[in-house]
Design a protein around this motif. Sequence first.
Motif, mmCIF file in Angstrom:
data_model
loop_
_atom_site.group_PDB
_atom_site.id
_atom_site.type_symbol
_atom_site.label_atom_id
_atom_site.label_comp_id
_atom_site.label_asym_id
_atom_site.label_seq_id
_atom_site.Cartn_x
_atom_site.Cartn_y
_atom_site.Cartn_z
ATOM 1 N N VAL A 142 28.437 -23.504 -95.479
ATOM 2 C CA VAL A 142 29.103 -23.220 -96.756
ATOM 3 C C VAL A 142 30.603 -23.208 -96.481
ATOM 4 N N ILE A 143 31.345 -24.084 -97.172
ATOM 5 C CA ILE A 143 32.793 -24.183 -96.976
ATOM 6 C C ILE A 143 33.496 -23.087 -97.783
ATOM 7 N N LEU A 144 34.442 -22.401 -97.131
ATOM 8 C CA LEU A 144 35.311 -21.424 -97.798
ATOM 9 C C LEU A 144 36.738 -21.944 -97.679
ATOM 10 N N SER A 145 37.249 -22.495 -98.779
ATOM 11 C CA SER A 145 38.552 -23.154 -98.730
ATOM 12 C C SER A 145 39.531 -22.520 -99.701
ATOM 13 N N GLY A 146 40.794 -22.606 -99.336
ATOM 14 C CA GLY A 146 41.848 -22.136 -100.235
ATOM 15 C C GLY A 146 42.275 -23.196 -101.211
ATOM 16 N N LEU A 147 41.718 -24.409 -101.083
ATOM 17 C CA LEU A 147 42.096 -25.507 -101.956
ATOM 18 C C LEU A 147 40.994 -25.797 -102.965
ATOM 19 N N GLU A 148 41.386 -25.865 -104.227
ATOM 20 C CA GLU A 148 40.439 -26.270 -105.257
ATOM 21 C C GLU A 148 40.595 -27.773 -105.470
ATOM 22 N N ASP A 149 39.783 -28.524 -104.703
ATOM 23 C CA ASP A 149 39.898 -29.997 -104.684
ATOM 24 C C ASP A 149 38.495 -30.573 -104.789
ATOM 25 N N GLU A 150 38.183 -31.128 -105.964
ATOM 26 C CA GLU A 150 36.823 -31.609 -106.203
ATOM 27 C C GLU A 150 36.453 -32.783 -105.277
ATOM 28 N N SER A 151 37.395 -33.714 -105.066
ATOM 29 C CA SER A 151 37.101 -34.848 -104.181
ATOM 30 C C SER A 151 36.889 -34.384 -102.751
ATOM 31 N N LEU A 152 37.676 -33.397 -102.322
ATOM 32 C CA LEU A 152 37.513 -32.843 -100.977
ATOM 33 C C LEU A 152 36.149 -32.177 -100.850
ATOM 34 N N THR B 249 33.459 -32.908 -102.551
ATOM 35 C CA THR B 249 32.424 -33.950 -102.534
ATOM 36 C C THR B 249 32.275 -34.567 -101.149
ATOM 37 N N ILE B 250 33.426 -34.868 -100.516
ATOM 38 C CA ILE B 250 33.376 -35.485 -99.187
ATOM 39 C C ILE B 250 32.824 -34.501 -98.164
ATOM 40 N N ALA B 251 33.160 -33.224 -98.308
ATOM 41 C CA ALA B 251 32.660 -32.209 -97.381
ATOM 42 C C ALA B 251 31.139 -32.120 -97.442
ATOM 43 N N VAL B 252 30.587 -32.180 -98.659
ATOM 44 C CA VAL B 252 29.128 -32.164 -98.813
ATOM 45 C C VAL B 252 28.515 -33.419 -98.201
ATOM 46 N N GLN B 253 29.181 -34.583 -98.384
ATOM 47 C CA GLN B 253 28.688 -35.822 -97.792
ATOM 48 C C GLN B 253 28.665 -35.756 -96.269
ATOM 49 N N LYS B 254 29.569 -34.969 -95.691
ATOM 50 C CA LYS B 254 29.647 -34.865 -94.233
ATOM 51 C C LYS B 254 28.781 -33.745 -93.663
ATOM 52 N N GLY B 255 27.970 -33.089 -94.523
ATOM 53 C CA GLY B 255 26.994 -32.146 -93.993
ATOM 54 C C GLY B 255 27.040 -30.749 -94.579
ATOM 55 N N ALA B 256 28.064 -30.409 -95.389
ATOM 56 C CA ALA B 256 28.136 -29.062 -95.971
ATOM 57 C C ALA B 256 27.126 -28.925 -97.105
ATOM 58 N N GLN B 257 26.634 -27.676 -97.295
ATOM 59 C CA GLN B 257 25.686 -27.410 -98.383
ATOM 60 C C GLN B 257 26.402 -26.996 -99.674
ATOM 61 N N ASP B 258 27.567 -26.364 -99.522
ATOM 62 C CA ASP B 258 28.288 -25.891 -100.717
ATOM 63 C C ASP B 258 29.772 -25.782 -100.382
ATOM 64 N N TYR B 259 30.570 -25.689 -101.437
ATOM 65 C CA TYR B 259 32.028 -25.614 -101.292
ATOM 66 C C TYR B 259 32.525 -24.528 -102.248
ATOM 67 N N LEU B 260 33.055 -23.396 -101.697
ATOM 68 C CA LEU B 260 33.568 -22.272 -102.491
ATOM 69 C C LEU B 260 35.067 -22.142 -102.283
ATOM 70 N N VAL B 261 35.748 -21.883 -103.371
ATOM 71 C CA VAL B 261 37.202 -21.699 -103.302
ATOM 72 C C VAL B 261 37.497 -20.205 -103.199
ATOM 73 N N LYS B 262 38.286 -19.859 -102.199
ATOM 74 C CA LYS B 262 38.631 -18.452 -101.982
ATOM 75 C C LYS B 262 39.346 -17.899 -103.213
#
Length: 409
Positions: free
Chosen positions: A84-94, A96-109
């Motif tokens: 599960v990615i915890l990022s400070g950036l709210e970037d939809e394309s980022l 999407t690519i993170a999920v394609q590279k193996g992440a299950q989810d992307y959460l913005v801090k």
Amino acid sequence: MYTDPIRVLLIEDDLGDADLITEFLDFIKSTPFQITHHRCLQEVLQPRDQDAYDVILLDLSLPDSFGLETVEQVYNQFPTIPIVILSGLEDESLATIAVQKGAQDYLVKGDFDSNLLVRSIRYGIERAKTIQLLNQKEQQLQQANEQLEHRVAERTSELQQANDQLRTLESQLRLALAQEQELSHFKSRIISTVSHEYRTPLTTINSSAEILERYLHKLDAEKQRKHFQRIQLSVKHLTALVEDVLFINKAELEKVEFNPEPIYLVSFFEEIVEGLQITVDEKHQLFFTHHGSCECANLDPKLLRQMITNLLSNAIKYSPQGGKITLNLSCEENQVVFQVQDKGIGIPQADQAKLFESFSRAGNVGTIAGTGLGLSIVKKCVDLHGGEITVKSEVGFGTTFTVTLPLIK
């Protein structure tokens, strides 16, 4: 409700964010969490048990790694654990690519609370289990396919072997049929040749015997002797014909025996030449010469006699005007070579290719009697010795046959 704690690997360099995430998870009383915290990527990328964690919470901005490369490295290290990615950036394309590279989810801090974080963790774990189960099923299916392909390959191989065996059997049957047809044709040729060649000597025997029976009292001793000689020569001719047919039949069935023994070659050749000279008329003169050390050699005497006799008889037969017939013997260290040379009618070039085939005769023999078996018999005798026979001939100038036989030690 979870009874066993969910083992969380938290990779976060900001201690404040790490404490906040820990508080979020502690706030959920229905689910116990066991958190392991690391601040940099290299601390995580050490060989460790793949089952040590249930989920990974990953910050993309670490002191020793940044961005999507961080996701790739963690996924390569823990391919079966949900990330599960915890990022400070709210970037939809980022995301999407993170999920394609193996992440299950992307959460913005700052945009998630305890419930959203826990729900993401649970979904990630369940999705990972589902993916793992699907992978297991896929592996099982692949194994089943491989086993099926293996069985199909085995069956195909068995069918191919059976097909090859059938083809081999068919080929053998075709060969046997061809041999049977060839043998039948060969027997027909024998019957036709023998019946034709028998007529003249049988007629001679019959006529001479009839004259002797009716007019013996009127014939003087010289005429009586001449008729008896005609009968004897005809009987010898018939005997030789029968022997040739029996030999060639044995050779076709590969039943001719090869029995080499020590032979004193010079005396052996001289005996044959002297015996033939007695039977020929005065127009033909046989000459024998020899060179080298021809004291003793291991050869089959019966087959050797066939070779010499047939070649000399042919030379006599096809030299109708008489002339010199030479038999030359040359003994070398590892082989014996002998030549029969005549000044007879010669053999046309077109006939020389089939000269050693049974019943084959040259096109220029005219009315000269013959079965076409003599040279084929010579060839088979030479072959049994592992030797070679060659011919040089020119129409009107004569023929030379050369036989080379290896010496058996």
